[in-house]
Design a protein around this motif. Structure first.
Motif, PDB file in Angstrom:
ATOM      1  N   ARG A   1      -5.489  58.069  -0.010  1.00 16.87           N
ATOM      2  CA  ARG A   1      -4.837  57.393   1.115  1.00 16.87           C
ATOM      3  C   ARG A   1      -3.526  58.096   1.491  1.00 16.87           C
ATOM      4  NH1 ARG A   1      -5.955  50.922   0.701  1.00 16.87           N
ATOM      5  NH2 ARG A   1      -7.951  51.016  -0.401  1.00 16.87           N
ATOM      6  N   ALA A   2      -2.789  58.546   0.491  1.00 18.71           N
ATOM      7  CA  ALA A   2      -1.547  59.275   0.778  1.00 18.71           C
ATOM      8  C   ALA A   2      -1.846  60.562   1.525  1.00 18.71           C
ATOM      9  CB  ALA A   2      -0.798  59.569  -0.518  1.00 18.71           C
TER      10      ALA A   2
ATOM     11  N   GLY B   1      -8.354  47.512 -10.738  1.00 16.97           N
ATOM     12  CA  GLY B   1      -8.566  46.376  -9.850  1.00 16.97           C
ATOM     13  C   GLY B   1      -7.405  46.073  -8.933  1.00 16.97           C
ATOM     14  N   ALA B   2      -6.511  47.016  -8.716  1.00 19.00           N
ATOM     15  CA  ALA B   2      -5.350  46.797  -7.855  1.00 19.00           C
ATOM     16  C   ALA B   2      -5.781  46.436  -6.437  1.00 19.00           C
ATOM     17  CB  ALA B   2      -4.477  48.037  -7.835  1.00 19.00           C
ATOM     18  N   SER B   3      -4.995  45.581  -5.798  1.00 18.70           N
ATOM     19  CA  SER B   3      -5.354  45.088  -4.464  1.00 18.70           C
ATOM     20  C   SER B   3      -5.180  46.179  -3.408  1.00 18.70           C
ATOM     21  CB  SER B   3      -4.476  43.895  -4.101  1.00 18.70           C
ATOM     22  OG  SER B   3      -3.121  44.308  -3.953  1.00 18.70           O
ATOM     23  N   GLU B   4      -5.807  45.921  -2.241  1.00 18.09           N
ATOM     24  CA  GLU B   4      -5.710  46.853  -1.115  1.00 18.09           C
ATOM     25  C   GLU B   4      -4.262  47.012  -0.670  1.00 18.09           C
ATOM     26  OE1 GLU B   4      -8.199  48.653   0.720  1.00 18.09           O
ATOM     27  OE2 GLU B   4      -9.232  48.250  -1.173  1.00 18.09           O
ATOM     28  N   SER B   5      -3.535  45.925  -0.603  1.00 14.89           N
ATOM     29  CA  SER B   5      -2.148  45.995  -0.140  1.00 14.89           C
ATOM     30  C   SER B   5      -1.292  46.792  -1.127  1.00 14.89           C
ATOM     31  CB  SER B   5      -1.574  44.586   0.045  1.00 14.89           C
ATOM     32  OG  SER B   5      -1.612  43.860  -1.180  1.00 14.89           O
ATOM     33  N   THR B   6      -1.535  46.617  -2.401  1.00 23.72           N
ATOM     34  CA  THR B   6      -0.790  47.373  -3.412  1.00 23.72           C
ATOM     35  C   THR B   6      -1.064  48.862  -3.263  1.00 23.72           C
ATOM     36  OG1 THR B   6      -0.825  45.536  -4.991  1.00 23.72           O
ATOM     37  CG2 THR B   6      -0.480  47.748  -5.889  1.00 23.72           C
ATOM     38  N   ARG B   7      -2.328  49.203  -3.047  1.00 25.89           N
ATOM     39  CA  ARG B   7      -2.695  50.613  -2.887  1.00 25.89           C
ATOM     40  C   ARG B   7      -2.074  51.203  -1.622  1.00 25.89           C
ATOM     41  NH1 ARG B   7      -8.980  51.219  -4.964  1.00 25.89           N
ATOM     42  NH2 ARG B   7      -8.884  49.644  -6.615  1.00 25.89           N
ATOM     43  N   ASP B   8      -2.121  50.447  -0.554  1.00 23.63           N
ATOM     44  CA  ASP B   8      -1.562  50.942   0.715  1.00 23.63           C
ATOM     45  C   ASP B   8      -0.058  51.185   0.600  1.00 23.63           C
ATOM     46  OD1 ASP B   8      -3.748  51.286   2.348  1.00 23.63           O
ATOM     47  OD2 ASP B   8      -3.777  49.194   3.017  1.00 23.63           O
ATOM     48  N   ARG B   9       0.658  50.248  -0.002  1.00 27.30           N
ATOM     49  CA  ARG B   9       2.109  50.405  -0.129  1.00 27.30           C
ATOM     50  C   ARG B   9       2.454  51.620  -0.985  1.00 27.30           C
ATOM     51  NH1 ARG B   9       2.000  44.751  -0.703  1.00 27.30           N
ATOM     52  NH2 ARG B   9       2.142  44.953  -2.985  1.00 27.30           N
TER      53      ARG B   9
END
Length: 268
Positions: A229-230, A165-173
């Motif tokens: 994403r990476a 359930g990690a947030s979008e911002s956490t995943r992007d960073r």
């Protein structure tokens, strides 16, 4: 003076069962018997038994001893020497691997060559590296070891601590940090650019699918999303493909580089 089977075994430093085994294989002649059925062995039997034990002790298989002349076992010895040399090398590698594991404190299932970093890797990472050892060339594996060793422990820890359930911002960073220094070792972009073995210069459909299947099995959905994403970020930086399709993780199996090459070759 004649000896019993037990006495012959004691003289030769072997067992009664070993003597019976030699008899059964036809390597040792049956001696004469007494009136009540007991075997009577003499000096020639002792010498034959000692000769058999000497040749067996040198590593000659019993099947070869059976066809080896007493005066000339050179060829059989050469074959035995080759087998022993290979065994010694195998034991040397095993001891080196054990020593590396004990020195580093890495888990026993750490892939060979990765002992120095094994203690710092999660089980999923070790499992993925096991898959990589079967699909990468030796040169690619050497580069893979460097990439794994150089990976930031902090970034690696964040990846493995990532919850579904990690947030979008956490995943992007996290994805940006993984792609910061170029292709990371879990990257399907790096997979496509890797030099393969001498018999298979390009990734095949099977090897590509094995790698992607390992990623989707060993990492949770949030971790897979970060890896995708990476890869997209890497593809964007290299101006390869579209930003939304830079990773094998988000492609249909029929559109992998291997299948595209096969289609191209068939068309030509």
């Amino acid at each position: 003076m004649a000896w019993s089977t037990r006495e012959l075994a004691d003289l030769a430093g072997t067992t009664v069962n070993a003597i019976r085994h030699y008899h059964a294989l036809g390597l040792l002649d049956e001696p004469p018997r007494t009136y009540n059925g007991y075997k009577q062995y003499g000096v020639r039997d002792l010498v034959s038994l000692l000769r058999l034990r000497k040749l067996a002790g040198l590593g000659l298989p019993l099947a070869q001893i059976d066809t080896t002349d007493e005066g000339d076992a050179t060829e059989a010895l050469r074959r035995a020497d080759t087998v022993l040399r290979e065994e010694i090398e195998r034991f040397r590698r095993s001891r080196a691997g054990i020593a590396a594991l004990l020195h580093s404190g890495a888990p026993a299932d750490t892939p060979s060559g990765f002992e120095a970093v094994g203690a710092r890797l999660a089980e999923s990472d070790r499992a993925l590296i096991h898959v990589c050892t079967r699909i990468y060339s030796p040169a690619a594996l050497a580069r893979l070891r460097l990439m794994v060793s150089a990976e930031s422990a902090e970034v690696r820890g964040r990846l493995h601590a990532l919850i579904p359930g990690a947030s979008e911002s956490t995943r992007d960073r996290l994805a940006e940090d993984l792609a910061q220094d170029g292709a990371h070792w879990r990257s399907t972009v790096w997979l496509e650019q890797t030099e393969w073995g001498t018999h298979e210069p390009y990734p095949t459909r099977v090897t590509e699918h094995a790698f992607v299947e390992a990623l989707t099995t060993l990492y949770n959905r949030a971790q897979q999303d970060v890896l995708r994403r990476a890869d997209v970020a890497l593809g964007r930086r290299a101006h390869v493909g579209q930003p939304d399709s830079g990773s094998l993780l988000c492609r249909s199996p029929v559109s992998t580089p291997a299948t595209r090459r096969e289609t191209s070759r068939a068309a030509s």
